[in-house]
Write an enzyme that holds these catalytic residues in place. Sequence first.
Site, PDB file in Angstrom:
ATOM      1  N   GLU A 103       1.150  -1.479   0.389  1.00 51.27           N
ATOM      2  CA  GLU A 103       0.046  -0.180  -0.250  1.00 51.27           C
ATOM      3  C   GLU A 103       0.491   1.586   0.338  1.00 51.27           C
ATOM      4  O   GLU A 103       0.399   2.494  -0.773  1.00 51.27           O
ATOM      5  CB  GLU A 103      -1.064   0.038   1.693  1.00 51.27           C
ATOM      6  CG  GLU A 103      -2.108  -1.469   1.101  1.00 51.27           C
ATOM      7  CD  GLU A 103      -2.819  -1.268   2.305  1.00 51.27           C
ATOM      8  OE1 GLU A 103      -2.209  -1.812   3.503  1.00 51.27           O
ATOM      9  OE2 GLU A 103      -4.082  -0.963   2.252  1.00 51.27           O
ATOM     10  N   GLU A 123      -3.542  -9.808   4.203  1.00 54.80           N
ATOM     11  CA  GLU A 123      -4.425  -8.986   4.858  1.00 54.80           C
ATOM     12  C   GLU A 123      -5.317 -10.666   5.314  1.00 54.80           C
ATOM     13  O   GLU A 123      -6.156 -10.589   6.861  1.00 54.80           O
ATOM     14  CB  GLU A 123      -4.874  -8.156   5.245  1.00 54.80           C
ATOM     15  CG  GLU A 123      -3.996  -6.765   5.444  1.00 54.80           C
ATOM     16  CD  GLU A 123      -3.213  -6.205   4.102  1.00 54.80           C
ATOM     17  OE1 GLU A 123      -2.792  -7.186   2.928  1.00 54.80           O
ATOM     18  OE2 GLU A 123      -2.259  -4.895   3.788  1.00 54.80           O
TER      19      GLU A 123
HETATM   20  N1  3HC Z   1       4.619  -7.144  12.063  1.00 55.10           N
HETATM   21  C1  3HC Z   1       5.423  -7.648  12.686  1.00 55.10           C
HETATM   22  N2  3HC Z   1       6.684  -8.851  12.848  1.00 55.10           N
HETATM   23  C2  3HC Z   1       6.624  -9.684  11.873  1.00 55.10           C
HETATM   24  C3  3HC Z   1       6.108  -9.805  10.576  1.00 55.10           C
HETATM   25  C4  3HC Z   1       4.918  -8.054  10.691  1.00 55.10           C
HETATM   26  N3  3HC Z   1       3.892  -7.879   9.532  1.00 55.10           N
HETATM   27  N4  3HC Z   1       6.120  -9.931   9.926  1.00 55.10           N
HETATM   28  C5  3HC Z   1       7.303 -11.085  10.297  1.00 55.10           C
HETATM   29  N5  3HC Z   1       7.244 -10.112  11.326  1.00 55.10           N
HETATM   30  C6  3HC Z   1       8.235 -11.208  12.329  1.00 55.10           C
HETATM   31  C7  3HC Z   1       8.421 -12.647  13.017  1.00 55.10           C
HETATM   32  O1  3HC Z   1       6.848 -12.880  13.632  1.00 55.10           O
HETATM   33  C8  3HC Z   1       9.474 -12.663  12.969  1.00 55.10           C
HETATM   34  O2  3HC Z   1       9.393 -12.690  14.018  1.00 55.10           O
HETATM   35  P1  3HC Z   1      10.888 -13.492  15.097  1.00 55.10           P
HETATM   36  O3  3HC Z   1      12.079 -13.515  14.750  1.00 55.10           O
HETATM   37  O4  3HC Z   1      10.879 -12.951  16.124  1.00 55.10           O
HETATM   38  O5  3HC Z   1      10.183 -15.067  15.412  1.00 55.10           O
HETATM   39  C9  3HC Z   1      10.805 -12.192  12.042  1.00 55.10           C
HETATM   40  O6  3HC Z   1       9.502 -11.080  11.895  1.00 55.10           O
HETATM   41  C10 3HC Z   1      11.106 -12.687  10.877  1.00 55.10           C
HETATM   42  O7  3HC Z   1       9.587 -13.660  10.145  1.00 55.10           O
HETATM   43  P2  3HC Z   1       9.390 -14.881   9.833  1.00 55.10           P
HETATM   44  O8  3HC Z   1      10.025 -15.957  10.023  1.00 55.10           O
HETATM   45  O9  3HC Z   1       8.314 -15.026   8.920  1.00 55.10           O
HETATM   46  O10 3HC Z   1      10.355 -15.079   7.928  1.00 55.10           O
HETATM   47  P3  3HC Z   1      10.687 -15.334   6.872  1.00 55.10           P
HETATM   48  O11 3HC Z   1      11.580 -14.925   5.690  1.00 55.10           O
HETATM   49  O12 3HC Z   1      10.121 -16.382   7.012  1.00 55.10           O
HETATM   50  O13 3HC Z   1       9.328 -14.267   5.950  1.00 55.10           O
HETATM   51  C11 3HC Z   1       7.796 -13.026   5.481  1.00 55.10           C
HETATM   52  C12 3HC Z   1       9.157 -13.297   5.828  1.00 55.10           C
HETATM   53  C13 3HC Z   1       7.060 -13.754   4.324  1.00 55.10           C
HETATM   54  C14 3HC Z   1       7.602 -10.977   5.951  1.00 55.10           C
HETATM   55  C15 3HC Z   1       6.678 -13.166   6.038  1.00 55.10           C
HETATM   56  O14 3HC Z   1       7.237 -13.556   8.308  1.00 55.10           O
HETATM   57  C16 3HC Z   1       5.324 -12.824   6.548  1.00 55.10           C
HETATM   58  O15 3HC Z   1       4.674 -13.048   5.873  1.00 55.10           O
HETATM   59  N6  3HC Z   1       5.024 -11.617   7.125  1.00 55.10           N
HETATM   60  C17 3HC Z   1       3.848 -10.967   7.188  1.00 55.10           C
HETATM   61  C18 3HC Z   1       3.139 -10.332   6.214  1.00 55.10           C
HETATM   62  C19 3HC Z   1       1.562  -9.820   6.294  1.00 55.10           C
HETATM   63  O16 3HC Z   1       1.227 -10.153   6.712  1.00 55.10           O
HETATM   64  N7  3HC Z   1       1.458  -8.502   5.928  1.00 55.10           N
HETATM   65  C20 3HC Z   1       0.979  -7.848   6.531  1.00 55.10           C
HETATM   66  C21 3HC Z   1       0.480  -7.447   7.792  1.00 55.10           C
HETATM   67  S1  3HC Z   1      -1.913  -6.454   7.334  1.00 55.10           S
HETATM   68  C22 3HC Z   1      -1.236  -5.135   6.661  1.00 55.10           C
HETATM   69  O17 3HC Z   1      -0.006  -4.596   6.425  1.00 55.10           O
HETATM   70  C23 3HC Z   1      -2.486  -4.451   7.429  1.00 55.10           C
HETATM   71  C24 3HC Z   1      -2.881  -3.103   6.417  1.00 55.10           C
HETATM   72  O18 3HC Z   1      -2.868  -3.128   4.878  1.00 55.10           O
HETATM   73  C25 3HC Z   1      -2.416  -1.386   7.007  1.00 55.10           C
END
Ligand code: 3HC
Length: 693
Positions: A103, A123
């Site tokens: 976004e 999301e």
């Molecule tokens: N917020 C906070 N912490 C997050 C995060 C996030 N969005 N995404 C990842 N983390 C943290 C994980 O909890 C993890 O923490 P830890 O090491 O303490 O366990 C660390 O970051 C690393 O994450 P992964 O182990 O998952 O690392 P990968 O490299 O395997 O994957 C990733 C990276 C693809 C970015 C994966 O973490 C992921 O899919 N994250 C979520 C992404 C997501 O869903 N984003 C949308 C959020 S909702 C939003 O944006 C609303 C908006 O529209 C307003």
Amino acid sequence: MTVVTYEPAGEIGYIIVNNPPVNALSAAVRKGLADAVAAFTADAAQVAVLYCEGRTFIAGADISEFGKPPVEPFLPDVIDAIESSAKPIVAALHGTVLGGGLEVALGAHARVAVAGTKVGLPEVTLGLMPGAGGTQRLPRAIGVEKAAEVITSGRQLGADEAVAMGILDAVADGDARGVGTAEARQWLTRAPRRLSELPVPTIDTAALDALRAKVRNAARGQVAQPRALEAMIEGLTMPFAEGMKHERKAFMDLMRTPERAALIHAFFAERASGTVPAGVTPRKFDRVGIIGGGTMGQGIAASALNAGLDVTLIERDQAAADKAAAAIGKMQDGAVKRGKLAQADRDAMMTHRFRTATDYAALSDVDLVIEAVFENMEVKQDVFRELDRVCRPGAVLATNTSYLDVNQIAQATSRPADVIGLHFFSPANVMRLLEIIIADATAQDVLATAFALAKKMGKIAVPSGVCEGFIGNRILSAYRTAADYAILDGASPYQVDRAVTGFGFPMGPYQVGDLAGLDIGYATRQRKAATRDPRERVPVFADRLAEAGRLGRKTGRGDYIYDDQSPKGRPDPELEPMVAEVRAELGVTPREFTDDEIRDRYMAAMVNESARILDEQIAAKPSDIDAVLLHGYGFPRHKGGPMHWADAYGLDRIVANIREYAKADAYAWQLSPLLERLADTGGKFADLNGGKK
Ligand code: 3HC
Ligand code: NAI
């Protein structure tokens, strides 16, 4: 630490985000972005490049802030400030550009990505929807139908696909700063191009109903997907600013749903399970030996090869070895067909990193062995005696047993510290769960090696102590037994499957039984018959099926009938009379069950056994149990796992149910002391996660 900096550099300025590990949009990042845009506005630079340090561009909102009071500046306002800039801002992307990250990029005036970048709006997988313009800017960029697909599927798109769709402008080789700078030069004399100013795309109202139905079907009862679609469509009928407010309201509504809480619990639960013991270095595990090339050995071999490891597979004779090699080759052919593996890589891995042998001597220099032979203690102990003889000192010796005592297996060797359980799930190259079974003597660096192996294979690792069935299969036995007893007392297997799938499991226990083969449960019951407590009831109807050779899908008949007409199974008219006959023999007067009662019994058994497992410290924390049930047993993700579900449902209600069931069968319904204590004191399983989920 400064999480966002503005770096002036002549005609091009740089807005740099640095918030490890994934540059999530914490309050500090949002504030930093707003300040950096203001600094760029005040600077002489004509164009700014917005990029991130570290492994990825912004991967989304900061999930750990969800459920807490929102802190200003809010993301939609920050993105509005970016988009409103009078001078162009180029977003230079790399890694995984997700959710709020995409976004932000959509608020910029141009989007370029480093090759290999992935983008998406995931999301809905967290029970949410885009809440910072995704539902309003994206359809203006790519049209309603495509935007609906991206938003409601939550899938990640490759950069090339995103360019073809019109989400990104270009993909280029290099690093984000370099790629962004090259693009910025094109914008020195151009005015910003704002997605919010594009005309509203036409909405094909005729196609809308079909789209709604499609989204509802795919959502399988979840609320976020249909809500996201409606919010997008309704918002597009309003001026942009109104559409944004409408989107924000829907986003905040979803933030308050139990589904959102459950899905975010699941997200953290699966990341909190496999923590490598601090200060312990894993042993080397480049060369892996696998013993047994049956169902599991084949899947484990494929998974290890995909992780880049070298695999030697041992079978009993050449014919079995050849059969296993052919099956593994076929799995990899499938991966090539699905575009997951290049043909050249497939050929190279099968030629240079894979071999079979019939002589254990071939394992003399491997680093780690995974045994996947028949589920029989004598056979496994023979294998481990042999491994003790041939393997080099320090090699990790693992068993894939489903139920057997890993301590007893370890005792067959002179080096029990090197022995551990690695319980993969079938099909092992697909299922992400790996239970790591820690035996009494297992060394800490052997445990660390198991976690490191899991990470390399892309598995979710959950540690478990030794007990029959470990975490998952032990809980499975308990809820499967509750289902069997409901049938003994009057329910039908079809009703149980309906009640369980109605809860959200993809299959009911009898559909699962037919898939796995009814001979497995039968053999277990036979094995335990001699030591069974006389108070324990036996599902005689299940024995009758197995004894009649009705072993499930593999024989075309089990609880269901499988044929060309119904490859997924249809009810068997002969089953009910057979079960009725068994009840009559046992002197049971059948009674009616509602689907709700079946579900309550099923879930009570699952939660009670889980609590017992915590009592016995087989599982380290409740969220580990959730991770196991979510990833190995089809527990519906939007309910968060049995422990999260139980907290939400009410431990007092579950305990009251169990006390009621115990009136009829006190032996089967022995209340876990932990569950009873939590319910009596108003506690929750979540309290036991120790800060970590
Ligand atoms: N917020 C906070 N912490 C997050 C995060 C996030 N969005 N995404 C990842 N983390 C943290 C994980 O909890 C993890 O923490 P830890 O090491 O303490 O366990 C660390 O970051 C690393 O994450 P992964 O182990 O998952 O690392 P990968 O490299 O395997 O994957 C990733 C990276 C693809 C970015 C994966 O973490 C992921 O899919 N994250 C979520 C992404 C997501 O869903 N984003 C949308 C959020 S909702 C939003 O944006 C609303 C908006 O529209 C307003
Ligand atoms: P399987 O019967 O498909 O394969 C076992 C293989 O081991 C056979 O190919 C056999 O020839 C080979 N074998 C037997 N003794 C051997 C020896 N001494 N040396 C070399 N090879 C030998 O069995 P499956 O399903 O693969 O199960 C293997 C193990 O994995 C069992 O312990 C089982 O409990 C466990 N497991 C099975 C799961 C499943 O869903 N099938 C899931 C998780 C674990």
